[in-house]
Motif scaffolding. Structure first.
Motif, PDB file in Angstrom:
ATOM      1  N   TYR A 272       1.081  -1.245   0.103  1.00  0.00           N
ATOM      2  CA  TYR A 272      -0.020   0.076   0.161  1.00  0.00           C
ATOM      3  C   TYR A 272       0.945   1.220  -0.057  1.00  0.00           C
ATOM      4  O   TYR A 272       1.815   1.264   0.834  1.00  0.00           O
ATOM      5  N   VAL A 273       0.453   2.132  -0.692  1.00  0.00           N
ATOM      6  CA  VAL A 273       1.158   3.600  -0.744  1.00  0.00           C
ATOM      7  C   VAL A 273       0.152   4.675  -0.782  1.00  0.00           C
ATOM      8  O   VAL A 273      -0.804   4.683  -1.522  1.00  0.00           O
ATOM      9  N   LEU A 274       0.161   5.408   0.335  1.00  0.00           N
ATOM     10  CA  LEU A 274      -0.864   6.367   0.569  1.00  0.00           C
ATOM     11  C   LEU A 274      -0.349   7.717   0.410  1.00  0.00           C
ATOM     12  O   LEU A 274       0.797   8.149   1.113  1.00  0.00           O
ATOM     13  N   ALA A 275      -0.874   8.743  -0.442  1.00  0.00           N
ATOM     14  CA  ALA A 275      -0.341  10.044  -0.667  1.00  0.00           C
ATOM     15  C   ALA A 275      -0.344  10.948   0.572  1.00  0.00           C
ATOM     16  O   ALA A 275       0.780  11.865   0.760  1.00  0.00           O
ATOM     17  N   THR A 276      -1.272  10.774   1.609  1.00  0.00           N
ATOM     18  CA  THR A 276      -1.417  11.419   2.854  1.00  0.00           C
ATOM     19  C   THR A 276      -1.834  10.430   3.873  1.00  0.00           C
ATOM     20  O   THR A 276      -1.794   9.317   3.947  1.00  0.00           O
ATOM     21  N   ARG A 277      -1.429  11.083   5.110  1.00  0.00           N
ATOM     22  CA  ARG A 277      -1.674  10.322   6.227  1.00  0.00           C
ATOM     23  C   ARG A 277      -3.313  10.754   6.756  1.00  0.00           C
ATOM     24  O   ARG A 277      -3.596  10.411   7.894  1.00  0.00           O
ATOM     25  N   GLY A 278      -4.116  11.396   6.012  1.00  0.00           N
ATOM     26  CA  GLY A 278      -5.497  11.653   6.565  1.00  0.00           C
ATOM     27  C   GLY A 278      -5.842  12.525   7.223  1.00  0.00           C
ATOM     28  O   GLY A 278      -6.731  12.635   8.014  1.00  0.00           O
ATOM     29  N   GLU A 279      -4.711  13.510   7.692  1.00  0.00           N
ATOM     30  CA  GLU A 279      -4.688  14.283   8.864  1.00  0.00           C
ATOM     31  C   GLU A 279      -5.751  15.185   8.817  1.00  0.00           C
ATOM     32  O   GLU A 279      -6.010  16.108   9.725  1.00  0.00           O
ATOM     33  N   ALA A 280      -6.327  15.858   7.678  1.00  0.00           N
ATOM     34  CA  ALA A 280      -7.562  16.882   7.708  1.00  0.00           C
ATOM     35  C   ALA A 280      -8.666  16.081   7.594  1.00  0.00           C
ATOM     36  O   ALA A 280      -9.888  16.775   7.338  1.00  0.00           O
ATOM     37  N   GLY A 281      -8.955  14.763   7.774  1.00  0.00           N
ATOM     38  CA  GLY A 281     -10.264  14.278   7.895  1.00  0.00           C
ATOM     39  C   GLY A 281     -11.009  14.051   8.816  1.00  0.00           C
ATOM     40  O   GLY A 281     -12.311  13.742   8.940  1.00  0.00           O
ATOM     41  N   MET A 282     -10.802  14.778  10.135  1.00  0.00           N
ATOM     42  CA  MET A 282     -11.542  14.796  11.150  1.00  0.00           C
ATOM     43  C   MET A 282     -11.702  16.118  11.984  1.00  0.00           C
ATOM     44  O   MET A 282     -10.724  16.844  12.340  1.00  0.00           O
TER      45      MET A 282
END
Length: 254
Positions: free
Chosen positions: A49-59
């Motif tokens: 898996y490669v993810l461009a972000t860590r999802g830090e703006a998701g919550m």
């Protein structure tokens, strides 16, 4: 009146050993195609898996500095449920990923590192079936992944990667797009569906925040929400795949 003929989906190619899934955020794969991934790892195939972000703006309720590490932990736990141990983050900024050479280079580098035959990504088009607007991050990463599959094999595009020991890899044979409104292929979801549900549930903190914000989703428990979402999506494909619940992909050959 004659009923319109339903176009049947083809089984996914199976003459491959290594795949790389490239998406924008933690949970993208769990919402999109982890039942297929579980089946593939069961068969002994290697998937990273490669993810461009860590999802830090998701919550909204959690600052990015705290949200990013939490969602990274949830993603690693989620991947482990379906047999994936290699999880990398490219550290682009969540919500404002820009399509362009920098993103293509980072994904091409990942493809050169992993040397997959199959690359997987998420819907890169403006909408989800003309019904809901897609996010800019999904569009940028999906499109860049399709392009980077070719970039990875050309030593004169991003030649600096060669200097980093990443030799060109022209072995990508297919790019499979999950969540497409025009799928061409599918994978039977039944063997991997239970693990897909458990994998999605590893994103519990994110799902709880998501369902709290939406009263229609909040009427369900987190477990009910995850099972309902994945089961409905798999069943929606069944009439095009011999009556079997499935994960659908739009496959581009190379």
């Amino acid at each position: 009146m004659t009923e319109p003929k339903i176009t049947q989906l083809q089984p996914m190619p199976d003459d491959w050993q290594r795949a790389l899934a490239v998406v924008a955020h933690p949970d993208d794969l769990e919402y999109g195609c982890s039942a297929a991934i579980a089946s593939w790892t069961d068969a002994g195939r290697e998937i990273g898996y490669v993810l461009a972000t860590r999802g830090e703006a998701g919550m909204d309720t959690l600052e990015p500095a705290n949200c990013g590490p939490l969602r990274e932990r949830e993603q690693r736990a989620s991947a482990a449920v379906v047999g994936v141990s290699s999880v990398e983050f490219l550290d682009h900024r969540d919500g404002v990923i820009e399509y362009g050479p920098a993103l293509r280079r980072d994904i091409a580098a990942a493809i050169r590192r992993h040397r997959p035959e199959l690359v997987i990504t998420l819907n890169h088009r403006d909408t989800w079936g003309g019904v809901a607007w897609n996010t800019p991050d999904h569009v940028a990463v999906g499109r860049a992944t399709l392009d980077a599959a070719g970039d990875a094999g050309n030593r004169w595009i991003f030649p600096e990667l060669g200097g980093q020991g990443l030799e060109p890899w022209n072995g990508v044979r297919w790019v499979a797009v999950a969540g497409s409104s025009t799928p061409t292929h599918a994978v039977d979801a039944t063997p991997g569906l239970e693990r897909a549900v458990r994998s999605l549930l590893e994103h519990r903190t994110y799902i709880e925040a998501l369902t709290d914000e939406d009263p229609t989703k909040g009427r369900m428990t987190v477990e009910e929400y995850a099972r309902d979402f994945l089961t409905r999506n798999a069943q929606a494909v069944a009439d095009r795949f011999g009556g079997r619940p499935a994960v659908a992909f739009e496959v581009f050959g190379r």
